[in-house]
Scaffold this active site. Structure first.
Site, PDB file in Angstrom:
ATOM      1  N   LYS A 179      17.255 -28.147 -21.152  1.00  0.00           N
ATOM      2  CA  LYS A 179      17.872 -29.266 -21.866  1.00  0.00           C
ATOM      3  C   LYS A 179      16.829 -29.986 -22.732  1.00  0.00           C
ATOM      4  O   LYS A 179      15.629 -29.724 -22.627  1.00  0.00           O
ATOM      5  CB  LYS A 179      18.494 -30.216 -20.833  1.00  0.00           C
ATOM      6  CG  LYS A 179      19.614 -29.566 -19.996  1.00  0.00           C
ATOM      7  CD  LYS A 179      20.217 -30.580 -19.037  1.00  0.00           C
ATOM      8  CE  LYS A 179      21.272 -29.941 -18.148  1.00  0.00           C
ATOM      9  NZ  LYS A 179      21.925 -30.941 -17.263  1.00  0.00           N
ATOM     10  N   TYR A 200      30.637 -28.552 -21.769  1.00  0.00           N
ATOM     11  CA  TYR A 200      30.837 -29.511 -20.680  1.00  0.00           C
ATOM     12  C   TYR A 200      32.289 -29.966 -20.568  1.00  0.00           C
ATOM     13  O   TYR A 200      32.559 -31.059 -20.039  1.00  0.00           O
ATOM     14  CB  TYR A 200      29.902 -30.708 -20.861  1.00  0.00           C
ATOM     15  CG  TYR A 200      28.472 -30.428 -20.427  1.00  0.00           C
ATOM     16  CD1 TYR A 200      28.185 -30.010 -19.117  1.00  0.00           C
ATOM     17  CD2 TYR A 200      27.397 -30.586 -21.299  1.00  0.00           C
ATOM     18  CE1 TYR A 200      26.889 -29.755 -18.710  1.00  0.00           C
ATOM     19  CE2 TYR A 200      26.089 -30.337 -20.894  1.00  0.00           C
ATOM     20  CZ  TYR A 200      25.839 -29.924 -19.594  1.00  0.00           C
ATOM     21  OH  TYR A 200      24.548 -29.673 -19.179  1.00  0.00           O
ATOM     22  N   ASN A 260      17.874 -33.914 -16.105  1.00  0.00           N
ATOM     23  CA  ASN A 260      17.463 -33.048 -14.990  1.00  0.00           C
ATOM     24  C   ASN A 260      16.999 -31.670 -15.473  1.00  0.00           C
ATOM     25  O   ASN A 260      17.051 -30.692 -14.743  1.00  0.00           O
ATOM     26  CB  ASN A 260      18.592 -32.948 -13.958  1.00  0.00           C
ATOM     27  CG  ASN A 260      19.875 -32.429 -14.571  1.00  0.00           C
ATOM     28  OD1 ASN A 260      19.901 -32.015 -15.730  1.00  0.00           O
ATOM     29  ND2 ASN A 260      20.942 -32.428 -13.802  1.00  0.00           N
ATOM     30  N   HIS A 286      20.099 -26.498 -17.069  1.00  0.00           N
ATOM     31  CA  HIS A 286      21.462 -26.160 -16.659  1.00  0.00           C
ATOM     32  C   HIS A 286      21.488 -24.720 -16.148  1.00  0.00           C
ATOM     33  O   HIS A 286      20.821 -23.855 -16.700  1.00  0.00           O
ATOM     34  CB  HIS A 286      22.420 -26.267 -17.860  1.00  0.00           C
ATOM     35  CG  HIS A 286      23.758 -25.634 -17.601  1.00  0.00           C
ATOM     36  ND1 HIS A 286      24.803 -26.311 -17.008  1.00  0.00           N
ATOM     37  CD2 HIS A 286      24.210 -24.369 -17.815  1.00  0.00           C
ATOM     38  CE1 HIS A 286      25.839 -25.501 -16.875  1.00  0.00           C
ATOM     39  NE2 HIS A 286      25.517 -24.309 -17.361  1.00  0.00           N
ATOM     40  N   GLU A 295      30.343 -19.120 -20.110  1.00  0.00           N
ATOM     41  CA  GLU A 295      29.238 -19.780 -20.812  1.00  0.00           C
ATOM     42  C   GLU A 295      28.436 -18.775 -21.639  1.00  0.00           C
ATOM     43  O   GLU A 295      28.037 -19.079 -22.763  1.00  0.00           O
ATOM     44  CB  GLU A 295      28.351 -20.515 -19.804  1.00  0.00           C
ATOM     45  CG  GLU A 295      29.057 -21.734 -19.209  1.00  0.00           C
ATOM     46  CD  GLU A 295      28.326 -22.389 -18.051  1.00  0.00           C
ATOM     47  OE1 GLU A 295      28.870 -23.365 -17.496  1.00  0.00           O
ATOM     48  OE2 GLU A 295      27.222 -21.941 -17.680  1.00  0.00           O
TER      49      GLU A 295
END
Ligand code: GDP
Ligand code: MG
Length: 151
Positions: A9, A49, A112, A115, A126
Site C-alpha cells: 500500500k 474494496y 497496515n 493487502h 482480485e
C-alpha cells in the site's frame, strides 16, 4: 499451486518497505509471477474494496489507497492465500504479533502496509481485476525441488 494477490500500500512504498516485504515473501518460498507499480484510480480502489462500501472507514480507505503509488503483485505457492495472510498478520498493526509483517513494521489499523487476498475466490477476482493474463508469468522455479517434499 495457488495464486494470491498482494499489494504494498502507499504507506509501504513511502516508507521504503517494498524490498523488505518482497524479501519476506520470497524467503517463505513463494514464487513471484506478476508485479507492477501504479497509481490507483478511484474506480479501481472502489472495485477492489467494494465489500467495504458503506463502512465508516471506506472513504478514508479510498483516499489512502489512491494517495500515492502502490506495488501490485501475484504470488504463487502451496496454500498461497493462507500462507500470505499468516505472514501479514491481523489487520491492526498495533495488535499483530511480532514476526508478522504488520506486527513488526506497522502500528495502525488503516496504514497496515500490505493487502493480501482473504480466500482463493477473492484471490481469483482480485488477480483478474488488477492484472491482464499476459502480465502473469508461468515460470519454473528450481528452488521448489528443495521447498516441497513431493515424495
Ligand atoms: P485486511 O483483509 O486485513 O486488509 O482487512 P479488511 O479487509 O477488514 O479491511 C481492508 C482494509 O481497510 C484494511 O487493511 C485497512 O487498511 C482498512 N481498515 C479495516 N478496518 C479499518 C478500521 O476499522 N479503521 C480504518 N481506519 N481502516 C480500516
Ligand atoms: Mg480484506
Amino acid at each position: 499451486m495457488e495464486r494470491t494477490f498482494v499489494m504494498v500500500k502507499p504507506d509501504g512504498v513511502q516508507r521504503g518497505l517494498v524490498g523488505e516485504i518482497i524479501a519476506r515473501l520470497e524467503r517463505k518460498g513463494l514464487k513471484l509471477v506478476g508485479l507492477k507499480m501504479l497509481q490507483v484510480s478511484e474506480e479501481l480502489a472502489r472495485r477492489h474494496y467494494a465489500v467495504h462500501e458503506g463502512k465508516p472507514f471506506f472513504p478514508g480507505l479510498i483516499r489512502f489507497i489512491t494517495s500515492a503509488p502502490v506495488v501490485a503483485m501475484v504470488w504463487e505457492g502451496r496454500e498461497a492465500v493462507a500462507v500470505v495472510r499468516n505472514l501479514l498478520g491481523p489487520t491492526d498493526g498495533a495488535k499483530a504479533a511480532p514476526g508478522t509483517i504488520r506486527g513488526d513494521l506497522a502500528n495502525d489499523i488503516g496504514f497496515n502496509l500490505v493487502h493480501g487476498s482473504d480466500s482463493p475466490e477473492s484471490a481469483r477476482q482480485e488477480i483478474a481485476l488488477w492484472f491482464r493474463q499476459d502480465e502473469l508469468l508461468d515460470w519454473e522455479n528450481h528452488r521448489e525441488a528443495w521447498l516441497y517434499d513431493r515424495g
